[in-house]
Write an enzyme that holds these catalytic residues in place. Structure first.
Site, mmCIF file in Angstrom:
data_model
loop_
_atom_site.group_PDB
_atom_site.id
_atom_site.type_symbol
_atom_site.label_atom_id
_atom_site.label_comp_id
_atom_site.label_asym_id
_atom_site.label_seq_id
_atom_site.Cartn_x
_atom_site.Cartn_y
_atom_site.Cartn_z
ATOM 1 N N ASP A 13 0.814 -1.226 0.000
ATOM 2 C CA ASP A 13 0.000 0.000 0.000
ATOM 3 C C ASP A 13 0.845 1.272 0.000
ATOM 4 O O ASP A 13 0.451 2.297 0.563
ATOM 5 C CB ASP A 13 -0.959 0.015 1.209
ATOM 6 C CG ASP A 13 -1.870 -1.193 1.214
ATOM 7 O OD1 ASP A 13 -2.211 -1.669 0.124
ATOM 8 O OD2 ASP A 13 -2.220 -1.664 2.310
ATOM 9 N N LYS A 16 1.831 2.248 -5.094
ATOM 10 C CA LYS A 16 2.364 1.739 -6.364
ATOM 11 C C LYS A 16 1.412 2.035 -7.525
ATOM 12 O O LYS A 16 1.846 2.394 -8.617
ATOM 13 C CB LYS A 16 2.591 0.212 -6.256
ATOM 14 C CG LYS A 16 3.572 -0.165 -5.139
ATOM 15 C CD LYS A 16 3.681 -1.664 -4.976
ATOM 16 C CE LYS A 16 2.453 -2.331 -4.413
ATOM 17 N NZ LYS A 16 2.136 -2.007 -3.002
ATOM 18 N N GLY A 40 -4.476 -4.271 -3.813
ATOM 19 C CA GLY A 40 -5.503 -3.253 -4.061
ATOM 20 C C GLY A 40 -4.765 -1.982 -4.425
ATOM 21 O O GLY A 40 -4.145 -1.356 -3.567
ATOM 22 N N HIS A 41 -4.765 -1.640 -5.699
ATOM 23 C CA HIS A 41 -3.992 -0.486 -6.170
ATOM 24 C C HIS A 41 -4.952 0.635 -6.545
ATOM 25 O O HIS A 41 -5.754 0.505 -7.467
ATOM 26 C CB HIS A 41 -3.123 -0.889 -7.368
ATOM 27 C CG HIS A 41 -2.056 -1.880 -6.999
ATOM 28 N ND1 HIS A 41 -1.132 -2.378 -7.888
ATOM 29 C CD2 HIS A 41 -1.767 -2.463 -5.807
ATOM 30 C CE1 HIS A 41 -0.332 -3.224 -7.252
ATOM 31 N NE2 HIS A 41 -0.695 -3.293 -6.000
ATOM 32 N N GLN A 223 2.010 -6.008 -3.271
ATOM 33 C CA GLN A 223 2.462 -6.175 -1.882
ATOM 34 C C GLN A 223 3.733 -5.353 -1.639
ATOM 35 O O GLN A 223 4.012 -4.453 -2.407
ATOM 36 C CB GLN A 223 2.706 -7.655 -1.545
ATOM 37 C CG GLN A 223 1.444 -8.511 -1.438
ATOM 38 C CD GLN A 223 0.843 -8.898 -2.763
ATOM 39 O OE1 GLN A 223 1.501 -9.480 -3.603
ATOM 40 N NE2 GLN A 223 -0.417 -8.572 -2.964
HETATM 41 P P1 GDP Z 1 -0.752 0.431 -3.529
HETATM 42 O O1 GDP Z 1 -1.366 -0.849 -3.088
HETATM 43 O O2 GDP Z 1 0.718 0.468 -3.303
HETATM 44 O O3 GDP Z 1 -1.101 0.801 -4.947
HETATM 45 O O4 GDP Z 1 -1.377 1.562 -2.593
HETATM 46 P P2 GDP Z 1 -2.933 1.706 -2.154
HETATM 47 O O5 GDP Z 1 -3.696 2.188 -3.314
HETATM 48 O O6 GDP Z 1 -3.392 0.486 -1.470
HETATM 49 O O7 GDP Z 1 -2.805 2.817 -1.026
HETATM 50 C C1 GDP Z 1 -2.237 4.048 -1.301
HETATM 51 C C2 GDP Z 1 -3.259 5.143 -0.969
HETATM 52 O O8 GDP Z 1 -2.603 6.382 -0.959
HETATM 53 C C3 GDP Z 1 -4.373 5.291 -1.983
HETATM 54 O O9 GDP Z 1 -5.529 5.673 -1.310
HETATM 55 C C4 GDP Z 1 -3.872 6.415 -2.886
HETATM 56 O O10 GDP Z 1 -4.926 7.126 -3.522
HETATM 57 C C5 GDP Z 1 -3.177 7.275 -1.896
HETATM 58 N N1 GDP Z 1 -2.043 8.073 -2.378
HETATM 59 C C6 GDP Z 1 -1.042 7.717 -3.222
HETATM 60 N N2 GDP Z 1 -0.103 8.675 -3.264
HETATM 61 C C7 GDP Z 1 -0.519 9.645 -2.428
HETATM 62 C C8 GDP Z 1 0.044 10.886 -2.003
HETATM 63 O O11 GDP Z 1 1.137 11.271 -2.377
HETATM 64 N N3 GDP Z 1 -0.671 11.612 -1.074
HETATM 65 C C9 GDP Z 1 -1.867 11.201 -0.600
HETATM 66 N N4 GDP Z 1 -2.490 11.980 0.282
HETATM 67 N N5 GDP Z 1 -2.419 10.048 -0.982
HETATM 68 C C10 GDP Z 1 -1.755 9.263 -1.856
HETATM 69 P P1 IMO Z 2 -0.834 -4.115 -2.300
HETATM 70 O O1 IMO Z 2 -0.401 -4.627 -3.654
HETATM 71 C C1 IMO Z 2 -0.947 -4.640 2.006
HETATM 72 C C2 IMO Z 2 -1.007 -8.747 3.527
HETATM 73 C C3 IMO Z 2 -2.290 -9.181 4.224
HETATM 74 C C4 IMO Z 2 -1.722 -10.137 5.262
HETATM 75 C C5 IMO Z 2 -0.599 -10.810 4.478
HETATM 76 C C6 IMO Z 2 -0.969 -12.177 3.915
HETATM 77 O O2 IMO Z 2 -2.130 -3.406 -2.302
HETATM 78 O O3 IMO Z 2 0.275 -3.355 -1.657
HETATM 79 P P2 IMO Z 2 -2.468 -12.834 1.815
HETATM 80 O O4 IMO Z 2 -3.924 -12.570 1.532
HETATM 81 O O5 IMO Z 2 -1.539 -12.265 0.807
HETATM 82 O O6 IMO Z 2 -2.193 -14.292 2.096
HETATM 83 O O7 IMO Z 2 -2.214 -12.070 3.222
HETATM 84 O O8 IMO Z 2 -0.243 -9.942 3.438
HETATM 85 N N1 IMO Z 2 -1.188 -8.209 2.158
HETATM 86 C C7 IMO Z 2 -1.127 -6.916 1.850
HETATM 87 N N2 IMO Z 2 -0.979 -5.828 2.647
HETATM 88 N N3 IMO Z 2 -1.015 -4.494 0.676
HETATM 89 C C8 IMO Z 2 -1.139 -5.562 -0.133
HETATM 90 O O9 IMO Z 2 -1.097 -5.462 -1.471
HETATM 91 C C9 IMO Z 2 -1.238 -6.847 0.453
HETATM 92 N N4 IMO Z 2 -1.390 -8.101 -0.031
HETATM 93 C C10 IMO Z 2 -1.340 -8.917 1.029
HETATM 94 O O10 IMO Z 2 -2.943 -8.092 4.817
HETATM 95 O O11 IMO Z 2 -1.144 -9.424 6.314
HETATM 96 MG MG MG Z 3 -2.868 -1.563 -1.796
#
Ligand code: GDP
Ligand code: IMO
Ligand code: MG
Length: 427
Positions: A13, A16, A40-41, A223
């Site tokens: 998270d 990416k 979840g991107h 991840q």
């Molecule tokens: P990912 O799994 O690495 O793609 O990240 P996620 O989407 O799960 O979580 C990142 C969160 O941060 C999302 O809600 C994005 O919209 C938000 N986000 C990304 N870059 C920024 C930033 O520079 N500032 C803020 N405030 N939010 C950001």
């Molecule tokens: P993105 O791509 C954050 C975590 C789960 C749990 C562990 C194992 O959005 O960064 P799993 O379902 O993979 O067997 O769970 O890994 N986990 C993540 N945490 N971002 C993710 O993906 C994750 N994918 C798995 O919360 O702790």
């Molecule tokens: Mg994510």
């Protein structure tokens, strides 16, 4: 032009999705190589706001092809639904391909994931319950079903019959639950096969053709490095490798083609699910970060655990991946804090550790040693040039660069594409 890998530097998270969506404009191909729909991107762009679980974040650019590589485990129902949602928002999915070799998440994988979590009770891993662990376990145990199998009805029938016999024995005799119906799974998955047939390709060939043409290819990590099955906080990890090295294996390319490895880091730390997190803040500051940043999981909606930037864990990730540069996201979240802290060591048993321990029990007991920097207490979300960032924010970034031993190439100050500071070239 080369292959660039974008890799989560922490516990996932990191943002990416935003970075890949932003960079994909100049690329020809975006490839997912690991994980599954546990990812979840979040992407926010002129097409709308999206949470992608399987489809690569390059999908919004009309000229970019997107590949779900052999290293991904695919839940067909999730993929088909995601494609429908994208199409409903006017996003074309006709350049999306799935590797013939990608393993398929089956109903028993989802069931085993939930049953194991329930069996573990308070010791549960906190998985996303998407069947990821059981699907990768079957891949290695040579009990998997691949995308190419779904397209060959006779082969699928034989394979399912043999695998399900063993799965049903475990379901009934170990967990005491009702067995799954072969007939029901067969017809459901043959249906998925028919709906996915136009996507399933020899994607390794597509990638090689693009490499030969000199295209820019993005490997989209899922991840984060500290969830890696080998190097993460085992057993609180995911079941595949999010590291750059697996970008080669999970896409089918040789290491020499990867010309840049960019670590995506949040300006602080978060973790969702169980397992050690040395800088976790269980106080008001942690709560503040969570509320200000709306740190709730994009896949499960769970509140994310929040804490200060962990220089020890992040340096470990930088070494494992050989980061050539970093993308620092969510800098704006720290805009209001009078003091910002960075963990530069762990206190354990009267000693200060400066490397990341392999033993989870040790890690659980480590107390972070912090360096305190003055906060900049000024908004940054509108800034698009490094030199215009407050001096104290620049100092903070420079210190992070020292700790992870690589230059920050991109700074993100908001979730939208344009809220980005390009500091230097990636290659
Ligand atoms: P990912 O799994 O690495 O793609 O990240 P996620 O989407 O799960 O979580 C990142 C969160 O941060 C999302 O809600 C994005 O919209 C938000 N986000 C990304 N870059 C920024 C930033 O520079 N500032 C803020 N405030 N939010 C950001
Ligand atoms: P993105 O791509 C954050 C975590 C789960 C749990 C562990 C194992 O959005 O960064 P799993 O379902 O993979 O067997 O769970 O890994 N986990 C993540 N945490 N971002 C993710 O993906 C994750 N994918 C798995 O919360 O702790
Ligand atoms: Mg994510």
């Amino acid at each position: 032009m080369p292959v660039i890998a974008l890799i989560g530097g922490q516990w996932g998270d990191e943002g990416k999705g935003k970075i890949v969506d932003m960079l994909a404009e100049q690329s020809q191909l975006t490839v997912r190589f690991s994980g599954g729909d546990n990812a979840g991107h979040t992407v926010i762009n002129p097409s709308g706001e999206f949470r992608l679980h399987l489809v690569p974040s390059g999908i919004f650019h009309p000229g970019v092809s997107c590949i779900i590589g052999n290293g991904v485990v695919v839940n067909p129902e999730v993929l088909l639904k995601e494609m429908e949602q994208l199409q409903a928002a006017g996003v074309k999915t006709d350049r999306l391909y799935v590797s013939e070799r990608a393993h398929i998440i089956m109903p028993y994988h989802l069931l085993f994931d939930a049953l194991e979590e329930e069996r573990l009770g308070v010791r549960a891993l906190g998985t996303t319950r998407r069947g990821i662990g059981p699907a990768f376990a079957d891949k290695v145990a040579r009990q998997g079903i691949r995308a190419c199998d779904l397209l060959d009805k006779q082969a699928f029938r034989n394979r399912l019959s043999s695998v399900l016999e063993s799965k049903n024995a475990i379901l009934t005799r170990v967990y005491g639950v009702t067995p799954l119906s072969e007939e029901a799974i067969y017809s459901q998955y043959v249906g998925y096969g028919e709906r996915m047939a136009h996507l399933v390709r020899d994607t390794e060939q597509i990638i090689h053709d693009e490499i030969r043409k000199g295209s820019l290819i993005l490997l989209e990590g899922a991840q984060g490095s500290l969830l890696d099955v080998d190097f993460g906080t085992y057993p609180y990890v995911t079941s595949s490798s999010p590291l750059a090295g697996n970008g080669c294996l999970g896409a089918g390319i040789g290491p020499r083609h990867i010309k840049a490895v960019i670590g995506v880091f949040k300006a602080y730390s978060t973790r969702v699910g169980s397992g050690p997190m040395p800088t976790e803040l269980k106080d008001e500051i942690g709560q503040n970060i969570r509320e200000r940043a709306q740190e709730f999981g994009a896949t499960t909606g769970r509140p994310r655990r929040c804490g200060w930037f962990d220089g020890i864990a992040s340096r470990f990730a930088a070494r494992l991946n050989g980061f050539t540069g970093a993308a620092l996201t969510r800098l704006d979240i720290l805009d209001t804090f009078p003091v910002v802290k960075i963990c530069v060591g762990y206190r354990f048993n009267g000693q200060t550790l400066t490397s990341f321990p392999s033993n989870g029990r040790v890690l659980e007991e480590c107390q972070p040693v912090y360096e305190e920097l003055e906060g900049w207490q000024a908004p940054t979300s509108h800034i698009t040039e490094f030199a215009r960032l407050p001096l104290r924010a620049r100092r903070y970034i420079r210190r992070l660069e020292e700790l992870i031993s690589c230059p920050v190439a991109i700074i993100s100050v908001g979730p939208r594409r344009e809220q980005t500071i390009k500091v230097r070239r990636l290659i």
